[in-house]
Design a protein around this motif. Structure first.
Motif, short mmCIF file in Angstrom:
data_model
loop_
_atom_site.label_atom_id
_atom_site.label_comp_id
_atom_site.label_asym_id
_atom_site.label_seq_id
_atom_site.Cartn_x
_atom_site.Cartn_y
_atom_site.Cartn_z
N THR A 64 -5.36 1.20 3.24
CA THR A 64 -4.22 1.13 4.16
C THR A 64 -3.15 0.18 3.63
OG1 THR A 64 -5.36 -0.54 5.46
CG2 THR A 64 -5.54 1.75 6.22
N ALA A 65 -3.55 -0.74 2.74
CA ALA A 65 -2.60 -1.69 2.16
C ALA A 65 -2.19 -1.28 0.74
CB ALA A 65 -3.22 -3.09 2.12
N LEU A 66 -2.70 -0.15 0.25
CA LEU A 66 -2.42 0.31 -1.12
C LEU A 66 -1.10 1.06 -1.17
CD1 LEU A 66 -3.52 0.88 -4.06
CD2 LEU A 66 -4.47 2.98 -3.11
N PRO A 67 -0.14 0.57 -1.98
CA PRO A 67 1.11 1.31 -2.14
C PRO A 67 0.84 2.71 -2.71
CG PRO A 67 1.34 -0.92 -2.98
CD PRO A 67 -0.12 -0.70 -2.70
N ARG A 68 1.61 3.68 -2.29
CA ARG A 68 1.38 5.08 -2.68
C ARG A 68 1.34 5.30 -4.19
NH1 ARG A 68 1.79 8.64 1.62
NH2 ARG A 68 2.79 7.79 3.46
N GLU A 69 2.11 4.55 -4.93
CA GLU A 69 2.20 4.79 -6.38
C GLU A 69 1.09 4.10 -7.18
OE1 GLU A 69 4.45 1.07 -5.47
OE2 GLU A 69 4.40 3.04 -4.57
N MET A 70 0.16 3.44 -6.51
CA MET A 70 -0.88 2.69 -7.22
C MET A 70 -2.25 3.34 -7.03
SD MET A 70 0.22 -1.26 -6.67
CE MET A 70 -0.74 -1.78 -8.08
N ASP A 71 -3.16 3.01 -7.93
CA ASP A 71 -4.54 3.47 -7.86
C ASP A 71 -5.44 2.30 -7.51
OD1 ASP A 71 -4.01 6.13 -8.70
OD2 ASP A 71 -3.95 5.46 -10.79
N LEU A 72 -6.63 2.61 -7.02
CA LEU A 72 -7.62 1.57 -6.76
C LEU A 72 -8.04 0.91 -8.07
CD1 LEU A 72 -10.03 3.37 -4.25
CD2 LEU A 72 -8.45 1.51 -3.74
N PRO A 73 -8.31 -0.39 -8.05
CA PRO A 73 -8.81 -1.04 -9.26
C PRO A 73 -10.17 -0.46 -9.65
CG PRO A 73 -8.22 -2.67 -7.58
CD PRO A 73 -8.12 -1.33 -6.95
N ALA A 74 -10.48 -0.49 -10.92
CA ALA A 74 -11.73 0.06 -11.46
C ALA A 74 -12.90 -0.87 -11.18
CB ALA A 74 -11.59 0.26 -12.96
N LEU A 75 -14.10 -0.31 -11.18
CA LEU A 75 -15.31 -1.14 -11.11
C LEU A 75 -15.27 -2.16 -12.24
CD1 LEU A 75 -18.18 1.40 -10.39
CD2 LEU A 75 -17.41 -0.46 -8.91
N GLY A 76 -15.62 -3.39 -11.93
CA GLY A 76 -15.64 -4.44 -12.94
C GLY A 76 -14.31 -5.15 -13.12
N ALA A 77 -13.24 -4.63 -12.53
CA ALA A 77 -11.92 -5.28 -12.65
C ALA A 77 -11.93 -6.60 -11.88
CB ALA A 77 -10.82 -4.37 -12.11
N PHE A 78 -11.20 -7.58 -12.40
CA PHE A 78 -11.04 -8.86 -11.71
C PHE A 78 -9.67 -8.85 -11.04
CE2 PHE A 78 -14.39 -9.69 -14.65
CZ PHE A 78 -15.25 -10.50 -13.93
N VAL A 79 -9.66 -9.17 -9.75
CA VAL A 79 -8.45 -9.10 -8.94
C VAL A 79 -8.31 -10.37 -8.12
CG1 VAL A 79 -8.45 -6.57 -8.83
CG2 VAL A 79 -9.66 -7.90 -7.08
N SER A 80 -7.15 -10.53 -7.51
CA SER A 80 -6.94 -11.65 -6.60
C SER A 80 -6.19 -11.14 -5.38
CB SER A 80 -6.16 -12.78 -7.29
OG SER A 80 -4.92 -12.31 -7.74
N GLY A 81 -6.28 -11.91 -4.30
CA GLY A 81 -5.62 -11.48 -3.08
C GLY A 81 -5.71 -12.55 -2.01
N GLU A 82 -5.34 -12.16 -0.79
CA GLU A 82 -5.29 -13.07 0.34
C GLU A 82 -6.16 -12.54 1.47
OE1 GLU A 82 -2.00 -14.56 3.61
OE2 GLU A 82 -1.31 -13.80 1.69
N VAL A 83 -6.91 -13.44 2.10
CA VAL A 83 -7.73 -13.08 3.25
C VAL A 83 -6.79 -12.78 4.42
CG1 VAL A 83 -9.44 -13.90 4.93
CG2 VAL A 83 -9.67 -14.51 2.49
#
Length: 105
Positions: A64-83
């Motif tokens: 629901t927070a994913l912009p339309r032009e983006m894909d989900l990160p892959a398994l094993g990818a390192f990401v950051s974000g906000e709670v």
């Protein structure tokens, strides 16, 4: 292996560990906390993260927070974000990923 997997194996805590640690998880990760972690599960509705420094917790970044032009990160990818929320009913920390926020701006 199916691309869309539940978090499992040594990279993800067991369900009982997540439940038993829930109060400590919420205390350690108040709303607005910046987290980093590894994608340990992918579903069509989002990605599950094992967060650095909080070994018995699982975060979920929902599409629901994913912009339309983006894909989900892959398994094993390192990401950051906000709670952004704590889901008491299933003991999940809801996260909005930084890369998704940047794409919206």
């Amino acid at each position: 292996m199916d691309e869309y997997v539940w978090p499992a194996g040594p990279e993800a805590p067991a369900a009982h560990q997540v439940r038993e640690s829930w109060e400590a998880t919420v205390a350690a990760l108040p709303l607005g906390t910046h987290i980093t972690g590894e994608v340990v599960g992918r579903r069509r509705f989002g990605v599950f993260l094992r967060m650095d420094g909080v070994p018995n917790a699982i975060a979920l970044a929902e599409i629901t927070a994913l912009p339309r032009e983006m894909d989900l990160p892959a398994l094993g990818a390192f990401v950051s974000g906000e709670v952004i929320r704590h889901a008491d009913h299933n003991h999940q920390v809801k996260v909005r990923l930084d890369e998704w926020r940047a794409a919206d701006e």
